[in-house]
Write a protein that holds these residues in place. Structure first.
Motif, PDB file in Angstrom:
ATOM      1  N   PHE A 130       0.817  -1.110  -0.094  1.00 52.29           N
ATOM      2  CA  PHE A 130      -0.174   0.054   0.029  1.00 52.29           C
ATOM      3  C   PHE A 130       1.167   1.221   0.006  1.00 52.29           C
ATOM      4  O   PHE A 130       2.277   1.646   0.678  1.00 52.29           O
ATOM      5  CB  PHE A 130      -1.062  -0.103   0.591  1.00 52.29           C
ATOM      6  N   ASP A 131       0.552   2.520  -0.868  1.00 52.12           N
ATOM      7  CA  ASP A 131       1.354   3.474  -0.376  1.00 52.12           C
ATOM      8  C   ASP A 131       0.552   4.009   0.683  1.00 52.12           C
ATOM      9  O   ASP A 131      -0.012   4.984   0.488  1.00 52.12           O
ATOM     10  CB  ASP A 131       1.295   3.860  -2.248  1.00 52.12           C
ATOM     11  N   GLY A 132       1.135   4.055   1.611  1.00 53.22           N
ATOM     12  CA  GLY A 132       0.843   4.641   3.221  1.00 53.22           C
ATOM     13  C   GLY A 132       1.855   4.070   3.915  1.00 53.22           C
ATOM     14  O   GLY A 132       2.734   2.721   3.821  1.00 53.22           O
ATOM     15  N   GLN A 133       0.974   4.160   5.263  1.00 49.22           N
ATOM     16  CA  GLN A 133       1.594   3.847   6.131  1.00 49.22           C
ATOM     17  C   GLN A 133       1.370   2.267   6.748  1.00 49.22           C
ATOM     18  O   GLN A 133      -0.286   1.290   6.482  1.00 49.22           O
ATOM     19  CB  GLN A 133       1.514   4.271   7.133  1.00 49.22           C
ATOM     20  N   GLY A 134       1.982   1.468   7.629  1.00 51.96           N
ATOM     21  CA  GLY A 134       1.502   0.075   8.494  1.00 51.96           C
ATOM     22  C   GLY A 134       0.862   0.536   9.659  1.00 51.96           C
ATOM     23  O   GLY A 134       0.580   1.684  10.123  1.00 51.96           O
ATOM     24  N   VAL A 135       2.525  -0.302  10.760  1.00 55.77           N
ATOM     25  CA  VAL A 135       2.035  -0.221  12.031  1.00 55.77           C
ATOM     26  C   VAL A 135       2.866   1.385  11.763  1.00 55.77           C
ATOM     27  O   VAL A 135       3.121   2.217  13.397  1.00 55.77           O
ATOM     28  CB  VAL A 135       2.778  -1.505  12.625  1.00 55.77           C
ATOM     29  N   ALA A 136       3.852   2.359  11.663  1.00 56.11           N
ATOM     30  CA  ALA A 136       4.347   3.326  11.205  1.00 56.11           C
ATOM     31  C   ALA A 136       3.495   4.828  10.959  1.00 56.11           C
ATOM     32  O   ALA A 136       3.465   5.501  10.741  1.00 56.11           O
ATOM     33  CB  ALA A 136       5.624   3.369  10.573  1.00 56.11           C
ATOM     34  N   HIS A 137       2.383   4.458  12.743  1.00 60.02           N
ATOM     35  CA  HIS A 137       1.508   5.276  12.693  1.00 60.02           C
ATOM     36  C   HIS A 137       0.619   5.690  13.752  1.00 60.02           C
ATOM     37  O   HIS A 137       1.242   4.855  14.857  1.00 60.02           O
ATOM     38  CB  HIS A 137      -0.345   4.771  12.180  1.00 60.02           C
ATOM     39  N   PRO A 138       0.364   6.664  14.066  1.00 57.16           N
ATOM     40  CA  PRO A 138       0.648   6.999  15.404  1.00 57.16           C
ATOM     41  C   PRO A 138      -0.337   6.402  16.597  1.00 57.16           C
ATOM     42  O   PRO A 138      -0.406   6.454  17.753  1.00 57.16           O
ATOM     43  CB  PRO A 138      -0.243   8.054  15.265  1.00 57.16           C
ATOM     44  N   ARG A 139      -1.871   6.002  16.021  1.00 55.01           N
ATOM     45  CA  ARG A 139      -1.983   4.188  16.765  1.00 55.01           C
ATOM     46  C   ARG A 139      -2.155   3.020  16.268  1.00 55.01           C
ATOM     47  O   ARG A 139      -2.689   2.208  16.745  1.00 55.01           O
ATOM     48  CB  ARG A 139      -3.431   4.880  16.744  1.00 55.01           C
ATOM     49  N   GLY A 140      -0.340   3.382  15.557  1.00 62.28           N
ATOM     50  CA  GLY A 140      -0.124   1.759  14.853  1.00 62.28           C
ATOM     51  C   GLY A 140      -1.268   0.975  14.317  1.00 62.28           C
ATOM     52  O   GLY A 140      -0.876  -0.096  13.573  1.00 62.28           O
ATOM     53  N   LEU A 141      -1.878   1.393  13.559  1.00 58.39           N
ATOM     54  CA  LEU A 141      -3.112   1.047  12.398  1.00 58.39           C
ATOM     55  C   LEU A 141      -3.242   2.304  11.685  1.00 58.39           C
ATOM     56  O   LEU A 141      -3.903   2.802  10.595  1.00 58.39           O
ATOM     57  CB  LEU A 141      -4.089   1.092  13.007  1.00 58.39           C
TER      58      LEU A 141
ATOM     59  N   SER B 228       0.781  -7.848   3.989  1.00 62.53           N
ATOM     60  CA  SER B 228       0.789  -5.906   3.922  1.00 62.53           C
ATOM     61  C   SER B 228       1.657  -5.489   3.876  1.00 62.53           C
ATOM     62  O   SER B 228       2.308  -6.265   5.082  1.00 62.53           O
ATOM     63  CB  SER B 228      -0.616  -5.904   3.547  1.00 62.53           C
ATOM     64  N   ILE B 229       2.224  -4.699   3.601  1.00 62.54           N
ATOM     65  CA  ILE B 229       3.336  -3.682   3.548  1.00 62.54           C
ATOM     66  C   ILE B 229       2.686  -2.710   3.796  1.00 62.54           C
ATOM     67  O   ILE B 229       2.267  -1.920   2.576  1.00 62.54           O
ATOM     68  CB  ILE B 229       3.935  -4.619   2.385  1.00 62.54           C
ATOM     69  N   GLY B 230       3.433  -1.266   4.320  1.00 60.73           N
ATOM     70  CA  GLY B 230       2.819   0.289   4.011  1.00 60.73           C
ATOM     71  C   GLY B 230       4.662   0.812   3.670  1.00 60.73           C
ATOM     72  O   GLY B 230       5.355  -0.072   3.623  1.00 60.73           O
ATOM     73  N   CYS B 231       4.525   0.629   2.917  1.00 63.19           N
ATOM     74  CA  CYS B 231       5.403   2.251   1.852  1.00 63.19           C
ATOM     75  C   CYS B 231       4.983   2.903   1.701  1.00 63.19           C
ATOM     76  O   CYS B 231       4.137   3.673   0.326  1.00 63.19           O
ATOM     77  CB  CYS B 231       5.689   0.913   0.356  1.00 63.19           C
ATOM     78  N   ALA B 232       5.436   3.889   2.550  1.00 60.99           N
ATOM     79  CA  ALA B 232       4.992   5.764   1.707  1.00 60.99           C
ATOM     80  C   ALA B 232       6.555   6.281   1.906  1.00 60.99           C
ATOM     81  O   ALA B 232       7.232   6.192   2.046  1.00 60.99           O
ATOM     82  CB  ALA B 232       4.788   6.126   3.902  1.00 60.99           C
TER      83      ALA B 232
ATOM     84  N   ALA C  70      20.126   4.353  -5.493  1.00 61.88           N
ATOM     85  CA  ALA C  70      21.058   4.399  -5.359  1.00 61.88           C
ATOM     86  C   ALA C  70      20.868   6.431  -4.921  1.00 61.88           C
ATOM     87  O   ALA C  70      20.658   6.898  -6.486  1.00 61.88           O
ATOM     88  CB  ALA C  70      22.633   4.521  -5.907  1.00 61.88           C
ATOM     89  N   ALA C  71      21.254   6.928  -3.963  1.00 60.47           N
ATOM     90  CA  ALA C  71      21.218   8.886  -4.019  1.00 60.47           C
ATOM     91  C   ALA C  71      19.942   8.763  -4.180  1.00 60.47           C
ATOM     92  O   ALA C  71      20.236   9.977  -4.623  1.00 60.47           O
ATOM     93  CB  ALA C  71      22.570   9.030  -4.823  1.00 60.47           C
ATOM     94  N   VAL C  72      19.060   8.342  -4.285  1.00 60.72           N
ATOM     95  CA  VAL C  72      17.757   8.741  -4.172  1.00 60.72           C
ATOM     96  C   VAL C  72      16.851   8.661  -3.100  1.00 60.72           C
ATOM     97  O   VAL C  72      16.915   8.077  -2.308  1.00 60.72           O
ATOM     98  CB  VAL C  72      16.509   8.036  -5.263  1.00 60.72           C
ATOM     99  N   SER C  73      16.111   9.418  -2.432  1.00 58.75           N
ATOM    100  CA  SER C  73      15.163   9.419  -1.353  1.00 58.75           C
ATOM    101  C   SER C  73      14.695   8.191  -0.983  1.00 58.75           C
ATOM    102  O   SER C  73      14.217   7.148  -2.095  1.00 58.75           O
ATOM    103  CB  SER C  73      13.997  10.843  -0.731  1.00 58.75           C
ATOM    104  N   PRO C  74      14.491   7.072   0.610  1.00 60.58           N
ATOM    105  CA  PRO C  74      14.469   7.015   0.514  1.00 60.58           C
ATOM    106  C   PRO C  74      12.739   6.530   0.646  1.00 60.58           C
ATOM    107  O   PRO C  74      11.883   8.090   0.377  1.00 60.58           O
ATOM    108  CB  PRO C  74      15.198   6.813   2.311  1.00 60.58           C
ATOM    109  N   VAL C  75      12.480   5.125   0.518  1.00 59.73           N
ATOM    110  CA  VAL C  75      11.482   5.072   1.444  1.00 59.73           C
ATOM    111  C   VAL C  75      10.630   4.592   2.380  1.00 59.73           C
ATOM    112  O   VAL C  75      11.533   4.288   3.185  1.00 59.73           O
ATOM    113  CB  VAL C  75      10.003   4.583   0.223  1.00 59.73           C
ATOM    114  N   PHE C  76       9.740   4.711   3.625  1.00 56.80           N
ATOM    115  CA  PHE C  76       9.700   4.504   4.878  1.00 56.80           C
ATOM    116  C   PHE C  76       8.613   3.318   4.737  1.00 56.80           C
ATOM    117  O   PHE C  76       7.298   3.163   4.367  1.00 56.80           O
ATOM    118  CB  PHE C  76       8.837   5.520   5.047  1.00 56.80           C
ATOM    119  N   VAL C  77       9.193   1.872   4.819  1.00 54.17           N
ATOM    120  CA  VAL C  77       8.260   0.729   4.180  1.00 54.17           C
ATOM    121  C   VAL C  77       8.533   0.766   6.570  1.00 54.17           C
ATOM    122  O   VAL C  77       8.762   0.402   6.895  1.00 54.17           O
ATOM    123  CB  VAL C  77       9.688  -0.103   4.491  1.00 54.17           C
ATOM    124  N   SER C  78       7.436  -0.113   6.607  1.00 55.53           N
ATOM    125  CA  SER C  78       6.524  -0.884   7.388  1.00 55.53           C
ATOM    126  C   SER C  78       5.584  -2.217   7.363  1.00 55.53           C
ATOM    127  O   SER C  78       4.982  -1.964   6.124  1.00 55.53           O
ATOM    128  CB  SER C  78       6.272   0.322   8.759  1.00 55.53           C
TER     129      SER C  78
END
Length: 227
Positions: A111-122, A136-140, A176-184
């Motif tokens: 999903f283009d968004g967060q998994g557990v990396a969320h204020p309430r974990g959802l 499922s995987i969050g990839c923001a 390489a040398a590109v901004s990271p994504v945030f996976v949870s």
């Protein structure tokens, strides 16, 4: 695909927060047999500023060769307002409607968004993962909550994304040398499996192919060029 009915959708923000806290306890972070993955799906939405019409797209690809095998779109008008931290309540019904049209059940969904990396974990990846009962995987593209140090510049480098003492995800360099994504973790996978799947699905671009293609398809649907 079937959708579990775990809660109502016509709720207030206060009720939505209670639902998130309740569902968070049901999220499972468990290893997945990556050798058994045959199909991976991506999900994303598009809508115009000021509009409540949500265009959701799901694209299913073969894994690991990443050929598109199915594309589905659904459009819903959302009664839930745009509030950061509650996007799954605004976008979720349209996303689930698109998944209900899918005939090839994916082994993992990104999903283009967060998994557990969320204020309430959802975040949306955990929420939809529970309702679809799929790994499922969050990839923001940006951080919603937590802190991190920049990972190394090489593809595959990562650093922990932490909330206090708890690691809630990673900042992952897919190019390489590109901004990271945030996976949870979303649901029914662990962070190591999530990292491997995201890297496998991102051979050329910053974003993994499933959500990159879902993003393009949702924009196409909003423009009226997909039927």
């Amino acid at each position: 695909m079937k959708v579990l009915e775990l809660h109502p959708w016509h709720v207030s923000a206060h009720e939505a927060a209670d639902i998130q806290r309740t569902l968070r306890a049901k999220v499972r972070q468990t290893p997945i047999d990556r050798g058994q993955i045959k199909y991976v799906a991506g999900a994303d939405v598009s809508y115009s500023r000021g509009s409540d019409d949500i265009y959701a797209a799901v694209v299913v690809l073969s894994y690991p060769d990443l050929h598109v095998v199915e594309e589905k779109v659904a459009v819903r008008t959302s009664p839930f307002p745009y509030i950061p931290g509650f996007l799954s309540f605004r976008e979720g019904p349209a996303v689930l409607a698109a998944f209900q049209k899918v005939t090839i059940t994916p082994d993992v969904i990104i999903f283009d968004g967060q998994g557990v990396a969320h204020p309430r974990g959802l975040g949306i990846a955990s929420h939809m993962g529970l309702l679809l009962d799929r790994p499922s995987i969050g990839c923001a593209k940006s951080v919603l909550v937590g802190t991190y140090d920049e990972p190394g510049t090489e593809r595959g480098s990562w650093s922990p994304l932490s909330k206090g003492e708890e690691q809630i995800g990673v900042a992952l360099r897919t190019r390489a040398a590109v901004s990271p994504v945030f996976v949870s973790v979303g649901h029914r996978i662990d962070i190591w499996g999530a990292i491997e799947v995201v890297l496998t699905c991102a051979p050329r671009y910053r974003l993994p192919e499933p959500i990159r293609k879902a993003h393009l398809l949702s924009n196409t649907a909003r423009a009226g060029r997909f039927s």
